[in-house]
Each structure stands twice: as C-alpha cells, then as structure tokens.
Scaffold this motif. Structure first.
Motif, PDB file in Angstrom:
ATOM      1  N   TYR A  57       8.077 -17.026   6.800  1.00 24.07           N
ATOM      2  CA  TYR A  57       9.732 -17.518   7.116  1.00 24.07           C
ATOM      3  C   TYR A  57      10.556 -17.719   5.798  1.00 24.07           C
ATOM      4  O   TYR A  57      11.825 -17.260   5.577  1.00 24.07           O
ATOM      5  CB  TYR A  57       9.365 -18.814   7.806  1.00 24.07           C
ATOM      6  N   LEU A  58       9.922 -18.507   4.819  1.00 20.64           N
ATOM      7  CA  LEU A  58      10.713 -18.792   3.540  1.00 20.64           C
ATOM      8  C   LEU A  58      11.281 -17.468   2.794  1.00 20.64           C
ATOM      9  O   LEU A  58      12.348 -17.490   2.574  1.00 20.64           O
ATOM     10  CB  LEU A  58      10.009 -19.919   2.680  1.00 20.64           C
ATOM     11  N   LEU A  59      10.194 -16.430   2.587  1.00 20.90           N
ATOM     12  CA  LEU A  59      10.705 -15.117   2.233  1.00 20.90           C
ATOM     13  C   LEU A  59      11.544 -14.603   3.091  1.00 20.90           C
ATOM     14  O   LEU A  59      12.610 -13.896   2.356  1.00 20.90           O
ATOM     15  CB  LEU A  59       9.413 -14.403   1.953  1.00 20.90           C
ATOM     16  N   TYR A  60      11.663 -14.661   4.390  1.00 22.12           N
ATOM     17  CA  TYR A  60      12.659 -14.076   5.098  1.00 22.12           C
ATOM     18  C   TYR A  60      13.854 -14.529   4.747  1.00 22.12           C
ATOM     19  O   TYR A  60      15.063 -13.836   4.778  1.00 22.12           O
ATOM     20  CB  TYR A  60      12.001 -13.972   6.603  1.00 22.12           C
ATOM     21  N   MET A  61      14.165 -16.137   5.039  1.00 23.36           N
ATOM     22  CA  MET A  61      15.166 -16.768   4.596  1.00 23.36           C
ATOM     23  C   MET A  61      15.735 -16.431   3.212  1.00 23.36           C
ATOM     24  O   MET A  61      16.999 -16.445   3.124  1.00 23.36           O
ATOM     25  CB  MET A  61      15.075 -18.047   4.986  1.00 23.36           C
ATOM     26  N   TRP A  62      15.176 -16.251   2.329  1.00 26.12           N
ATOM     27  CA  TRP A  62      15.744 -15.955   1.024  1.00 26.12           C
ATOM     28  C   TRP A  62      16.383 -14.485   1.176  1.00 26.12           C
ATOM     29  O   TRP A  62      17.336 -14.075   0.372  1.00 26.12           O
ATOM     30  CB  TRP A  62      14.500 -15.962   0.001  1.00 26.12           C
ATOM     31  N   GLN A  63      15.709 -13.544   1.812  1.00 27.37           N
ATOM     32  CA  GLN A  63      16.247 -12.402   2.025  1.00 27.37           C
ATOM     33  C   GLN A  63      17.317 -12.382   2.680  1.00 27.37           C
ATOM     34  O   GLN A  63      18.586 -11.692   2.414  1.00 27.37           O
ATOM     35  CB  GLN A  63      15.507 -11.499   2.925  1.00 27.37           C
ATOM     36  N   GLU A 123      19.676 -15.021   2.635  1.00 34.04           N
ATOM     37  CA  GLU A 123      20.599 -15.319   1.916  1.00 34.04           C
ATOM     38  C   GLU A 123      21.142 -14.082   0.964  1.00 34.04           C
ATOM     39  O   GLU A 123      22.253 -13.961   0.712  1.00 34.04           O
ATOM     40  CB  GLU A 123      19.937 -16.507   0.652  1.00 34.04           C
ATOM     41  N   ASP A 124      20.073 -13.259   0.356  1.00 33.43           N
ATOM     42  CA  ASP A 124      20.544 -12.354  -0.581  1.00 33.43           C
ATOM     43  C   ASP A 124      21.291 -11.148   0.404  1.00 33.43           C
ATOM     44  O   ASP A 124      22.552 -10.523  -0.191  1.00 33.43           O
ATOM     45  CB  ASP A 124      19.474 -11.580  -1.244  1.00 33.43           C
ATOM     46  N   THR A 125      20.929 -10.980   1.558  1.00 35.62           N
ATOM     47  CA  THR A 125      21.735  -9.949   2.407  1.00 35.62           C
ATOM     48  C   THR A 125      23.248 -10.398   2.825  1.00 35.62           C
ATOM     49  O   THR A 125      24.031  -9.704   2.469  1.00 35.62           O
ATOM     50  CB  THR A 125      21.169  -9.973   3.795  1.00 35.62           C
ATOM     51  N   ILE A 126      23.511 -11.939   2.907  1.00 39.29           N
ATOM     52  CA  ILE A 126      24.597 -12.470   3.157  1.00 39.29           C
ATOM     53  C   ILE A 126      25.310 -12.020   1.630  1.00 39.29           C
ATOM     54  O   ILE A 126      26.708 -11.840   1.864  1.00 39.29           O
ATOM     55  CB  ILE A 126      24.559 -14.040   3.535  1.00 39.29           C
ATOM     56  N   ARG A 127      24.907 -12.423   0.640  1.00 47.51           N
ATOM     57  CA  ARG A 127      25.576 -12.186  -0.663  1.00 47.51           C
ATOM     58  C   ARG A 127      25.988 -10.560  -0.975  1.00 47.51           C
ATOM     59  O   ARG A 127      26.928 -10.413  -1.465  1.00 47.51           O
ATOM     60  CB  ARG A 127      24.491 -12.589  -1.947  1.00 47.51           C
ATOM     61  N   GLY A 140      27.314 -24.312  -2.300  1.00 47.35           N
ATOM     62  CA  GLY A 140      27.505 -23.586  -3.555  1.00 47.35           C
ATOM     63  C   GLY A 140      26.507 -22.872  -3.808  1.00 47.35           C
ATOM     64  O   GLY A 140      26.432 -22.682  -4.979  1.00 47.35           O
ATOM     65  N   VAL A 141      25.811 -22.113  -3.048  1.00 44.88           N
ATOM     66  CA  VAL A 141      24.890 -21.122  -3.317  1.00 44.88           C
ATOM     67  C   VAL A 141      25.573 -19.606  -3.086  1.00 44.88           C
ATOM     68  O   VAL A 141      24.632 -18.811  -2.513  1.00 44.88           O
ATOM     69  CB  VAL A 141      23.454 -21.381  -2.760  1.00 44.88           C
ATOM     70  N   GLU A 142      26.764 -19.552  -3.210  1.00 44.58           N
ATOM     71  CA  GLU A 142      27.242 -18.241  -3.053  1.00 44.58           C
ATOM     72  C   GLU A 142      26.759 -17.179  -3.846  1.00 44.58           C
ATOM     73  O   GLU A 142      26.636 -15.895  -3.078  1.00 44.58           O
ATOM     74  CB  GLU A 142      28.887 -18.241  -3.029  1.00 44.58           C
ATOM     75  N   THR A 143      26.499 -17.405  -4.945  1.00 43.98           N
ATOM     76  CA  THR A 143      26.046 -16.370  -5.663  1.00 43.98           C
ATOM     77  C   THR A 143      24.570 -16.320  -6.243  1.00 43.98           C
ATOM     78  O   THR A 143      24.051 -15.521  -6.745  1.00 43.98           O
ATOM     79  CB  THR A 143      26.936 -16.276  -7.146  1.00 43.98           C
ATOM     80  N   ALA A 144      23.900 -17.594  -6.287  1.00 43.99           N
ATOM     81  CA  ALA A 144      22.595 -17.668  -6.502  1.00 43.99           C
ATOM     82  C   ALA A 144      22.289 -18.982  -6.061  1.00 43.99           C
ATOM     83  O   ALA A 144      22.999 -20.028  -5.565  1.00 43.99           O
ATOM     84  CB  ALA A 144      22.359 -17.718  -7.985  1.00 43.99           C
ATOM     85  N   GLY A 145      20.808 -19.171  -6.041  1.00 48.45           N
ATOM     86  CA  GLY A 145      20.332 -20.639  -5.359  1.00 48.45           C
ATOM     87  C   GLY A 145      19.788 -19.941  -3.897  1.00 48.45           C
ATOM     88  O   GLY A 145      19.786 -19.035  -3.225  1.00 48.45           O
ATOM     89  N   HIS A 146      19.196 -21.550  -3.666  1.00 44.69           N
ATOM     90  CA  HIS A 146      18.690 -21.320  -2.100  1.00 44.69           C
ATOM     91  C   HIS A 146      19.494 -22.607  -1.257  1.00 44.69           C
ATOM     92  O   HIS A 146      19.730 -23.785  -2.105  1.00 44.69           O
ATOM     93  CB  HIS A 146      17.091 -21.429  -2.109  1.00 44.69           C
ATOM     94  N   ILE A 175      10.191 -25.818   0.428  1.00 40.90           N
ATOM     95  CA  ILE A 175       9.457 -25.586  -0.881  1.00 40.90           C
ATOM     96  C   ILE A 175       8.692 -27.190  -1.091  1.00 40.90           C
ATOM     97  O   ILE A 175       7.620 -27.520  -1.553  1.00 40.90           O
ATOM     98  CB  ILE A 175      10.460 -25.109  -2.176  1.00 40.90           C
ATOM     99  N   ILE A 176       9.766 -28.168  -0.995  1.00 42.39           N
ATOM    100  CA  ILE A 176       9.210 -29.605  -1.419  1.00 42.39           C
ATOM    101  C   ILE A 176       8.168 -29.777  -0.395  1.00 42.39           C
ATOM    102  O   ILE A 176       7.036 -30.522  -0.958  1.00 42.39           O
ATOM    103  CB  ILE A 176      10.433 -30.409  -1.223  1.00 42.39           C
ATOM    104  N   MET A 177       8.081 -29.760   0.711  1.00 40.08           N
ATOM    105  CA  MET A 177       7.037 -30.082   1.839  1.00 40.08           C
ATOM    106  C   MET A 177       5.741 -29.539   1.555  1.00 40.08           C
ATOM    107  O   MET A 177       4.819 -29.817   1.562  1.00 40.08           O
ATOM    108  CB  MET A 177       7.418 -29.653   3.315  1.00 40.08           C
ATOM    109  N   LEU A 178       5.791 -27.880   0.996  1.00 35.59           N
ATOM    110  CA  LEU A 178       4.784 -27.146   0.566  1.00 35.59           C
ATOM    111  C   LEU A 178       4.195 -27.678  -0.532  1.00 35.59           C
ATOM    112  O   LEU A 178       2.851 -27.662  -0.709  1.00 35.59           O
ATOM    113  CB  LEU A 178       5.081 -25.695   0.532  1.00 35.59           C
TER     114      LEU A 178
END
Length: 180
Positions: free
Chosen positions: A15-21, A23-27, A69-75, A83-86
C-alpha cells in the motif's frame, strides 16, 4: 483509490509503495487534475461512476499535496504516519523475545540498511523509511527495465524479507492478534 483500499487491508507495505507511486504519478502530470482525468484515469477502463469517483480521489490527493507542500518532493503526512507506525511496531517486535526470526532477519539486513542510510545524502530518516526508499527505488528501476547488480539484488532481498514480515505483523496487530 480502488487499488489503494484493497492494498491497505491486505499488505501495508505494498500500500505504501503504491501511494508513493500515486504521489509521483500526480507530480508527473504537474498536479493537473484535468490531465489526469483525460490521460491517466481512462487507462483503468472503469465505468463512468467509478471513473468520476477515482477522479475525485485524485483531486483530493492533489489538494493534500498542495496543502502539505509536497508538490515536487516528499510524502503526504498520511503516508509518513504509516512509516511512523511501522517503525514503532518494528522497535516493539525487536524488543520482544517472541520474535527471534524477525530479529535475525533484521540483523542480517542491517548492514544493507546502514549502507542505504549512508548514501541518503545526510537525510535524517528512520530505518524503516530507508528500507522503503530502497524498495521503491528498485521498483522504479525495474519498471524502467534497468539492470540491478547482484549486490543490490541481495541487499533488496534481505530488506524485502524484513519489510514483508513487518507488514504481516502490522496486519496481525491491527486485527488484535499480535502479542508483544
């Protein structure tokens, strides 16, 4: 949205890897919902109602990215919270004598995790985020058809085992089945 809901229930790491993807797709679409609606969402071949719901979901994601404020980088914070819970769960499991197999896998992967951390240009991230950074980076390289060295493949294999087991523990913990 549909994939994320399913993955969140089944496997928090995927799920987390998908959500990072996501974010990058949106960017990649310049945070432009019109471009996403026109060029990306139709790839899923959904009916009109599901396409509209997915478009609305992407629009919400874009809004969150702007607000945080994560338009160009970050999560997004929702992803950082996972991540914190894990990481918290990771530390609890490591402290427990009941999970010696996890500890053994972790300590076998630790030299690779340290190496990744050392290559992260001084960014202060927790070990679990370093692991996800490595897994995501390899996923992107594989999607691009790029070669991965034997050493890197070995490192990723060890890290993936740790994250996979941690993901299983997370699912059990959420179901109230994990005794720490």
């Amino acid at each position: 949205m549909y994939i994320s809901e399913q993955l969140k229930e089944q496997n928090i790491a995927e799920y987390l890897l998908y959500m990072w993807q996501v974010e990058d797709t949106i960017r990649a679409y310049g945070l432009n919902i019109d471009a996403i609606a026109k060029d990306y969402i139709p790839r899923f071949q959904l009916d009109e109602d599901r396409s509209a719901a997915l478009c609305e979901w992407y629009e919400g994601m874009i809004q969150m990215m702007h607000e945080e404020g994560v338009e160009t980088a970050g999560h997004l914070q929702v992803n950082k919270s996972i991540i914190i819970m894990l990481m918290d769960l990771h530390l609890q499991v490591l402290k427990s004598p009941k999970y010696a197999v996890y500890s053994a896998l972790y300590y076998k992967a630790l030299p690779y995790i340290v190496e990744i951390r050392n290559k992260s240009n001084g960014q202060d991230k927790c070990e679990i985020e370093n692991c996800f950074d490595a897994l995501y980076g390899i996923m992107l390289l594989r999607m691009q058809g790029k070669q991965i060295s034997t050493e890197t493949d070995t490192a990723i294999s060890h890290i993936a085992k740790v994250i996979s087991m941690l993901s299983d523990y997370y699912k059990k913990d959420k179901a109230g089945e994990l005794e720490i």
